[in-house]
Design a protein around this motif. Structure first.
Motif, mmCIF file in Angstrom:
data_model
loop_
_atom_site.group_PDB
_atom_site.id
_atom_site.type_symbol
_atom_site.label_atom_id
_atom_site.label_comp_id
_atom_site.label_asym_id
_atom_site.label_seq_id
_atom_site.Cartn_x
_atom_site.Cartn_y
_atom_site.Cartn_z
ATOM 1 N N ARG A 108 -2.829 3.361 -10.657
ATOM 2 C CA ARG A 108 -3.473 3.732 -9.394
ATOM 3 C C ARG A 108 -3.908 2.548 -8.531
ATOM 4 O O ARG A 108 -4.092 2.704 -7.331
ATOM 5 C CB ARG A 108 -4.665 4.628 -9.670
ATOM 6 C CG ARG A 108 -4.248 6.049 -9.998
ATOM 7 C CD ARG A 108 -5.284 6.985 -9.520
ATOM 8 N NE ARG A 108 -4.887 8.363 -9.672
ATOM 9 C CZ ARG A 108 -5.750 9.330 -9.855
ATOM 10 N NH1 ARG A 108 -7.025 9.067 -9.942
ATOM 11 N NH2 ARG A 108 -5.323 10.575 -9.935
ATOM 12 N N GLN A 109 -4.077 1.395 -9.126
ATOM 13 C CA GLN A 109 -4.463 0.224 -8.333
ATOM 14 C C GLN A 109 -3.281 -0.715 -8.080
ATOM 15 O O GLN A 109 -3.464 -1.837 -7.637
ATOM 16 C CB GLN A 109 -5.621 -0.503 -9.014
ATOM 17 C CG GLN A 109 -6.890 0.333 -9.027
ATOM 18 C CD GLN A 109 -8.062 -0.372 -9.669
ATOM 19 O OE1 GLN A 109 -8.067 -1.583 -9.844
ATOM 20 N NE2 GLN A 109 -9.085 0.390 -10.024
ATOM 21 N N SER A 110 -2.079 -0.219 -8.324
ATOM 22 C CA SER A 110 -0.884 -1.056 -8.166
ATOM 23 C C SER A 110 -0.231 -0.835 -6.798
ATOM 24 O O SER A 110 -0.461 0.187 -6.132
ATOM 25 C CB SER A 110 0.139 -0.711 -9.257
ATOM 26 O OG SER A 110 0.678 0.586 -9.028
ATOM 27 N N SER A 111 0.610 -1.773 -6.419
ATOM 28 C CA SER A 111 1.395 -1.607 -5.188
ATOM 29 C C SER A 111 2.404 -0.477 -5.359
ATOM 30 O O SER A 111 2.742 0.223 -4.400
ATOM 31 C CB SER A 111 2.089 -2.911 -4.817
ATOM 32 O OG SER A 111 2.936 -3.334 -5.866
ATOM 33 N N GLU A 112 2.880 -0.263 -6.579
ATOM 34 C CA GLU A 112 3.811 0.828 -6.849
ATOM 35 C C GLU A 112 3.177 2.192 -6.539
ATOM 36 O O GLU A 112 3.855 3.115 -6.071
ATOM 37 C CB GLU A 112 4.280 0.812 -8.312
ATOM 38 C CG GLU A 112 5.178 -0.353 -8.655
ATOM 39 C CD GLU A 112 4.410 -1.601 -9.115
ATOM 40 O OE1 GLU A 112 5.066 -2.497 -9.640
ATOM 41 O OE2 GLU A 112 3.182 -1.660 -8.936
ATOM 42 N N TYR A 113 1.872 2.305 -6.780
ATOM 43 C CA TYR A 113 1.180 3.569 -6.493
ATOM 44 C C TYR A 113 1.204 3.879 -4.995
ATOM 45 O O TYR A 113 1.269 5.047 -4.604
ATOM 46 C CB TYR A 113 -0.265 3.530 -7.005
ATOM 47 C CG TYR A 113 -1.017 4.802 -6.735
ATOM 48 C CD1 TYR A 113 -0.745 5.959 -7.459
ATOM 49 C CD2 TYR A 113 -2.000 4.867 -5.746
ATOM 50 C CE1 TYR A 113 -1.429 7.141 -7.210
ATOM 51 C CE2 TYR A 113 -2.687 6.046 -5.494
ATOM 52 C CZ TYR A 113 -2.399 7.174 -6.225
ATOM 53 O OH TYR A 113 -3.067 8.344 -5.975
ATOM 54 N N GLN A 114 1.165 2.845 -4.174
ATOM 55 C CA GLN A 114 1.214 3.065 -2.726
ATOM 56 C C GLN A 114 2.525 3.745 -2.335
ATOM 57 O O GLN A 114 2.551 4.615 -1.459
ATOM 58 C CB GLN A 114 1.022 1.749 -1.973
ATOM 59 C CG GLN A 114 -0.342 1.107 -2.196
ATOM 60 C CD GLN A 114 -1.497 2.079 -1.968
ATOM 61 O OE1 GLN A 114 -1.571 2.742 -0.940
ATOM 62 N NE2 GLN A 114 -2.404 2.169 -2.935
#
Length: 96
Positions: A67-73
């Protein structure tokens, strides 16, 4: 192991597009550290309702690592506009 559970209500008439888009988004989550497996189940009684089950090694792998990753964006960009209302996500662990 932690089991993430979310009931997904998809905007009326968008289920087919959601399923196709989820196929893309699945590649994102499955590449994350701590990801074990995922299952997306379609409700038999309600056409635009799904159950999402994701197994993680730890709750931190989901809530921090994903959830705090760039992938989550990217996950968010692909999927969040389909939900109405936005799903409540809960985590479970085995009792036995």
């Amino acid at each position: 192991m932690i089991l993430e559970q979310a009931i997904l209500y998809i905007k009326q008439g968008e289920s087919k597009t959601f399923e196709k888009t989820f196929g893309e988004a699945r590649k994102i989550i499955s590449s994350m550290k701590g990801f074990i497996k995922l299952d997306l189940l379609k409700c038999v009684e309600e056409i635009d309702k799904y159950l999402l089950l994701v197994s993680w090694e730890t709750i931190e792998d989901h809530e921090i690592g994903f959830r705090q990753s760039s992938e989550y964006q990217e996950w968010k960009r692909l999927l969040h506009h389909f939900y109405d209302p936005f799903p409540i996500v809960e985590h479970y662990k085995s009792v036995f």
